[in-house]
Every structure is written in C-alpha cells, then in structure tokens.
Design an enzyme around this catalytic site. Structure first.
Site, short mmCIF file in Angstrom:
data_model
loop_
_atom_site.label_atom_id
_atom_site.label_comp_id
_atom_site.label_asym_id
_atom_site.label_seq_id
_atom_site.Cartn_x
_atom_site.Cartn_y
_atom_site.Cartn_z
N CYS A 119 0.88 -1.18 0.00
CA CYS A 119 0.00 0.00 0.00
C CYS A 119 0.91 1.23 0.00
CB CYS A 119 -0.84 0.03 1.26
SG CYS A 119 -1.82 -1.44 1.52
N ARG A 141 1.21 1.70 -5.92
CA ARG A 141 1.39 0.73 -4.82
C ARG A 141 0.06 0.13 -4.38
NH1 ARG A 141 6.26 1.00 -2.35
NH2 ARG A 141 5.40 -0.03 -0.54
N TRP A 165 -3.83 -1.54 -1.08
CA TRP A 165 -3.84 -2.76 -1.89
C TRP A 165 -4.31 -3.84 -0.93
CZ3 TRP A 165 -3.43 -3.78 -6.93
CH2 TRP A 165 -3.34 -5.11 -7.32
N ASN A 210 1.33 0.12 6.00
CA ASN A 210 1.67 -0.73 4.86
C ASN A 210 2.45 -1.90 5.43
OD1 ASN A 210 2.32 -1.89 2.37
ND2 ASN A 210 4.27 -0.79 2.33
N GLY A 211 1.99 -3.12 5.15
CA GLY A 211 2.69 -4.31 5.66
C GLY A 211 1.67 -5.34 6.12
N GLU A 252 7.92 -21.59 -18.24
CA GLU A 252 7.82 -20.18 -17.83
C GLU A 252 8.95 -19.36 -18.45
OE1 GLU A 252 5.67 -18.34 -16.83
OE2 GLU A 252 6.71 -16.58 -16.11
N LYS A 301 8.39 -16.05 -20.96
CA LYS A 301 9.00 -14.75 -20.68
C LYS A 301 9.76 -14.25 -21.90
CE LYS A 301 7.22 -13.50 -17.68
NZ LYS A 301 6.23 -14.50 -17.51
N GLU A 350 7.41 -13.42 -24.85
CA GLU A 350 6.46 -12.30 -24.76
C GLU A 350 7.14 -10.94 -24.68
OE1 GLU A 350 3.82 -12.10 -21.42
OE2 GLU A 350 5.23 -13.03 -20.09
N HIS A 388 11.94 -37.51 -29.09
CA HIS A 388 10.69 -37.92 -29.76
C HIS A 388 10.28 -36.90 -30.83
CE1 HIS A 388 10.22 -41.19 -26.93
NE2 HIS A 388 10.54 -40.33 -25.98
N LYS A 428 -1.94 -6.47 -19.64
CA LYS A 428 -1.60 -7.04 -18.33
C LYS A 428 -2.67 -8.03 -17.89
CE LYS A 428 0.58 -7.86 -14.62
NZ LYS A 428 1.78 -8.74 -14.76
C1 AGP Z 1 2.55 -13.69 -18.15
O1 AGP Z 1 3.80 -13.01 -18.20
C2 AGP Z 1 1.52 -13.02 -19.03
N1 AGP Z 1 1.38 -11.67 -18.70
C3 AGP Z 1 0.22 -13.81 -19.09
O2 AGP Z 1 0.52 -15.10 -19.57
C4 AGP Z 1 -0.53 -14.00 -17.75
O3 AGP Z 1 0.19 -14.84 -16.90
C5 AGP Z 1 -1.89 -14.65 -18.07
O4 AGP Z 1 -2.62 -13.77 -18.89
C6 AGP Z 1 -2.70 -14.96 -16.80
O5 AGP Z 1 -2.98 -13.78 -16.11
P1 AGP Z 1 -3.64 -13.91 -14.64
O6 AGP Z 1 -2.65 -14.57 -13.77
O7 AGP Z 1 -3.92 -12.49 -14.24
O8 AGP Z 1 -4.88 -14.72 -14.78
#
Ligand code: AGP
Length: 609
Positions: A2, A28, A75, A101-102, A481, A485, A488, A504, A604
C-alpha cells in the site's frame, strides 16, 4: 503493498498535499483511499473504497482542515476493498488514527486479546489492532506520553509495518515507525513528510531521510527525531539529495517496472510467508476432502499450476490436473461435477478464460477455490474460498514477482496438506519449512550475484532465431515459464518441453549454435538430464544451464551457466530457478531495443476470451 503518507506543514493545509502525494503512490495500490487531519485538537476523516480521483470527486478529499495529517492508498490483503476496511483506522475513541503498509502476522491474537478488553472492531483488517493496542497501552499506563505508548505498543507487533500515526493527544506530531516495509522522510522549508516511497514528496523536495527497520520517528513542523524502538537510543541521520526524476522515482530508480519487480521478489516472497493461516487451513481442508482437483489458469499462472501439480503429488500424494483455462470447458465441461474441486490461479483475478472456466464448473456444482493477487476481483467473488498472494500491484505486463509468489503459496498449501495427511516425516516438514523461509534470501542472492552474468549471456545470444528451454520433473514448469518470458517480451520464438521428449521429435530442430537452456536442480532427474545435455551438445547446440552452485559436472558441459545457491529441495526449485530466466528475457529484450514493460500485442490482464 500500500502507500502511506503524512505531513506536518508550517503553513497551509495538509489535505491537498496528502492527496496529491497519495496520487504519486497509487502504483502501490488503488483499492481505497483515506485521509485524516487534525485541526484545533479535533480529528477530521474522509475515506472510501475506490481510486483516489473517483473518491475525491465524491468526497473532496482536499476539504479537511489542519496543517497535519496522514493518508493511505490501499492494496487489499486482509479484508475486501470496502470503505470499512480502508485506512486510516481508529481506536474506540476515534482520537488515534493509523495508516499502515505491511502485514501484522499476530493480528488475530491481538484482536482477540483487545476484544476481551471490550475494544470494538469494525473492519477485517490486520491494521485495526494497532490504534486499539495504543489505546489500551495508554489505558493501562496513563502516565505514559503518547509517543511512549506507541513505542511500547510497537514491541507487541510481529510482522512488517510502515506506520504513520496521529492523535489529538499530541496534535502537533506524526509518529512513524518501520519494520521491513519501506518508509522514507522528506524535508523542506515548509515542513516534514513521511512516505512509503520517494515519489510521494519528490515534487516538493529532493531531500530525503531513509528510515531503517526498528526505528520510530517523531515529526513536527520543526523537523524530525529518530530513535530505536527497542531502547529509545537516539539515531542521527542527515538528509540525502535524491537525483531521480519523478518518473524514475516511481520505478525506484529502475529503468523499467519489470526489472524493479524482479528485484522485489525477496520482499514479496517474505510477504507470502505471512499468509493468513486461517485461509491456508481452509483451502487445505477442501483439498484434502476433494475427489478430483483441477488446477485452472492461463499463461504464467498455468505454469505455477503445473509446478504445483508436482508439489501436491510428491508431498501430499494428491493427484491434481493442471488445465489451461481456455481449454477447460472443451476438455472437462461435461464431466466436471459436484465431486470436482477447482483451484483457480489468477494474478489479476479477471482473466476472462479463467472466469469462464470457473463459472462453468460452478454451474455444475463444483467447489471453487482460488489464489489471486487482487482481493475483490471477480474471481474472489465467485470462489467459495480464496487466498490473496500479497505480491502488491504488478505493473510490468510480464508476470515475474507474482509467479514466484504463487509458487510459494502453492508450496505452503502442498506442505500443509502433506502434514494433514501424514505423508511426510517431521524431519522432512521441518526441512521444507526451513527452506521456504530461506527462499527470499536465496532469490536475493541469485539476483545480486548472477544478474551481470545473465546480461552477458543475453548480449551473446540476442540474435538467436529460436531458443529451447528444457527441464525434467517440476523443472518442466520452470522451462515453460522461461520460454513464455522470452517470447512475450523479446519476441524470440521459443520452444519448451520435458527434456525427455527431445528425442521424440524436437531434437530434429537443433543446429550448430542453437541455444538450449537447461534447468538443472540437483534432484532425482539430474543424472538423466546430463544425458539430455549430451544429446544436444552432440548436435552442436549451445548449452545454457541454470545449475546449483558447485555443480561442476554440468558447468563443465555447459557453454554458459548461471548458479543458484544449493540445497533447495526440488519441489521448491522453480522459485529460485525461474529468476535467471526472468532476467534473461528482460536483458535480451533490452539488447533488442524493446520496452519490456509494454510488449507488443499484450495486455496485463486478458479480460477477453
Ligand atoms: C505472463 O507473463 C503473461 N502476462 C500472461 O501469460 C498472464 O500470466 C496470463 O494472462 C494470466 O494472467 P492472470 O494470472 O492475471 O490470470
């Protein structure tokens, strides 16, 4: 995470300064906002749920009298983002106001103790115990000054806090205190400021005084006085001059939110270790009773689910089925039923595919559990039980700190379930809990000691046309993962799969100099993984290995390697092993001239199906 702010001015009203400062802390948290000021010995308060601008339009937050005040932008972690849970919080008399905050870890015990002493609580927050504790301390020790009563009360708190406190008992003072959550002072000719972060007061002063853990600060219009909470010993600390621009300050001097959030992971992992026991136990109970468990998510959150399926299986002997949310209805829409349990994982809590999958399961009477970073999100509203991962807002589009936080919470659930089912020995439990507690420092070490090396690797391989990411066992999730990264934010086509699958088919792709990233914790698959590395080497691949420090065998085989401190159990390894992959993606993107915070074509939170 927060944002807190307070100011004592020589001239002028505090409220407008507080509101504009909170605006600069809104990154924040933005669930709710509140301001309290003191004028002529009386407290004035305005607060509500919602973003600062929206609440200001309705309540006119500037219209509060007095040259002294505190404010908070929230938050939500404990308690939904409602007005009743918004800060500042008061004691029974309304004469003590606190912003925080905490996470106060022992808040439930303190709340019960204070309720038994007839204190009335109105919110669900951990913060509200603080003003009541100060009130009770004063009641029991009427000779104490207000400052001393605050100091004595702080000694009862366990957990993290950055606090700003005002009271009509000492109307010319703000008392601040810090333990782990950030707190910094600003000072100029017209007054003194306290804030969670420098951006709050940077437009009015670049003279800052850092507050350290275990310190209490008394702010008056004349200046500041710092002392140690433990023994009141005085602390002398001069202001430093901040050279940041306002825009840099919001990123705390980092060039991008993504790298700031990668570096934040030790702190966010510490916060995930301050989970609300009650909700962890509740989720564990539901999982223990479950007939079949689907782990439902998208993207990075799906990779957390994939890793979790190994944790639940290896620790608690609970079979779980990770399913892409976008495929769930097709794959299980007809078979999911009253005996099914869904554990949905979503950082935003708003991902359309995840919401659709959960809604489908809910309509077929399945039990809905969830893990999210946003309390009050759609997912929390359709879940029977949810838990917040407490990562704070993640601004970078690429999920980083929220991924490792999800893994930490899921590991805690798997461990609790294992304990409940008697599937692991006490020694193993102790060792896993000890290692969970070590993870924030382990991740801190990885970032501090390996970032430079990752930068060099990024520079060397930035023009590669494709990357492989390979792992075995739970490291398959880490490999997926790492691949996501890099794809994307650096836009390099990447391929990930269990290392055992190479022969395979995918190995036909390997050409000379082909970068293959191997995730190599020293677990049961280590020996076999060496065979996979040899397969790739024999075909000319460039081996980039993420290894445990001292793993000479693989370091000898690799063209490049990055080291992670040794001794982390395999089931927890995705947390530290993911960090070099986050850094790799970030630095390759920089090498290619891209903005890691705003990758093309992505949002996002994907709120469309
Ligand atoms: C991950 O770096 C991406 N931004 C995307 O794959 C994200 O993880 C996915 O859209 C799921 O989002 P969420 O965790 O908010 O559901």
């Amino acid at each position: 995470m927060c944002g807190i702010f307070g100011c004592v001015l020589k001239e002028g009203n505090a409220a407008p300064v507080i509101r504009s400062s909170l605006k600069r802390l809104e990154y924040r948290g933005y669930d709710s906002v509140g301001i309290a000021t003191i004028s002529d010995g009386k407290i004035y308060l305005k607060k509500d749920q919602g973003k600062i601008d929206d609440v200001h339009k309705i309540l006119n937050l500037d219209d509060l009298p007095g040259n002294i005040g505190i404010g908070h932008t929230r938050w939500a972690t404990h308690g939904a983002p409602l007005k009743v849970n918004s800060h500042p919080h008061a004691d029974c008399t309304g004469e003590i106001m606190v912003v925080h905050n905490g996470i106060i870890e022992n808040f439930m015990a303190l709340r019960t103790e204070l309720q038994n002493l007839d204190h009335t609580f109105v919110s669900k927050t951990d913060t509200e115990v603080i003003p009541h504790l100060i009130e009770e301390t004063l009641k029991e020790n009427p000779k104490l000054s207000f400052v001393d009563a605050v100091q004595e009360s702080l000694k009862r708190l366990e957990g993290s806090y950055a606090l700003a406190i005002i009271s009509t008992k000492e109307p010319d003072k703000i008392i601040c205190a810090r333990n782990e959550s950030p707190l910094v002072l600003g000072i100029n000719g017209n007054g003194v400021f306290c804030a969670s972060d420098i951006p709050a007061f940077l437009p009015v002063t670049n003279k800052a005084v850092m507050v350290n853990n275990g310190e209490l600060v008394i702010l008056t219009a004349q200046g500041y006085e710092i002392k140690k909470i433990r023994d009141s010993s005085p602390v002398s600390r001069e202001p430093v001059t901040i050279e940041w621009t306002a825009e840099m300050a919001v990123k705390q001097g980092y060039p991008h939110f993504m790298i700031k959030e990668i570096h934040e992971q030790p702190e966010t992992l510490r916060n995930t270790l301050r989970m609300q026991e009650h909700y962890l136990d509740l989720l564990t109970t539901f999982l223990d009773r479950a007939n079949e468990v689907f782990l439902v998510a998208c993207g990075t959150s799906y990779h957390a689910c994939l890793a979790a399926s190994y944790m639940f299986s290896k620790l608690a002997f609970l079979p779980t089925y990770p399913v892409y949310a976008s495929e769930f209805i097709e794959q299980h829409g007809k078979s999911v039923n009253i005996d099914s349990t869904i554990l949905a994982v979503s950082q935003s809590g708003e991902t359309a595919d995840t919401i659709a999958a959960v809604t489908c399961a809910q309509q077929r009477a399945a039990t809905i559990l969830s893990l999210t970073n946003v309390i009050g999100s759609t997912l929390t509203r359709i879940s029977r039980v949810y838990i917040g991962q407490q990562s704070g807002p993640e601004i970078g589009v690429a999920a980083t700190k929220t991924f490792t936080s999800q893994l930490s919470v899921l590991a805690q659930l798997a461990l609790r379930l294992a304990k409940k089912r008697g599937k692991v020995s006490q020694d193993e439990i102790d060792s896993l809990e000890e290692n969970l507690d070590k993870l924030p420092d382990i991740v801190d070490t990885v970032v501090k000691t390996q970032e430079e090396k990752v930068k060099q690797i990024a520079k060397k391989y930035k023009d590669s046309k494709v990357f492989f990411f390979l792992g075995r066992g739970i490291s398959t999730a880490t490999a997926y993962e790492g691949r996501l990264k890099l794809m994307e934010i650096a836009y390099i086509p990447s391929i990930a799969f269990p290392a055992g699958e190479s022969k395979h088919g995918p190995i036909s792709l390997v050409e000379n100099g082909f970068p293959v990233v191997f995730i190599c914790p020293k677990d049961d698959s280590h020996k076999t993984l060496i065979g996979n590395i040899m397969e790739m080497k024999a075909r000319g691949a460039s081996i980039i290995a993420v290894v445990e420090e001292g793993d000479e065998e693989i370091k000898t085989l690799a063209d490049e390697y990055v080291e992670v401190p040794k001794g982390i159990p395999s089931v927890l390894s995705p947390i530290p092993f993911a960090v070099p992959l986050q850094l790799l993606a970030y630095y390759v993107a920089l090498e290619k001239g891209y903005n890691p915070d705003m990758p093309r074509n992505l949002a996002k939170s994907v709120t469309v199906k």
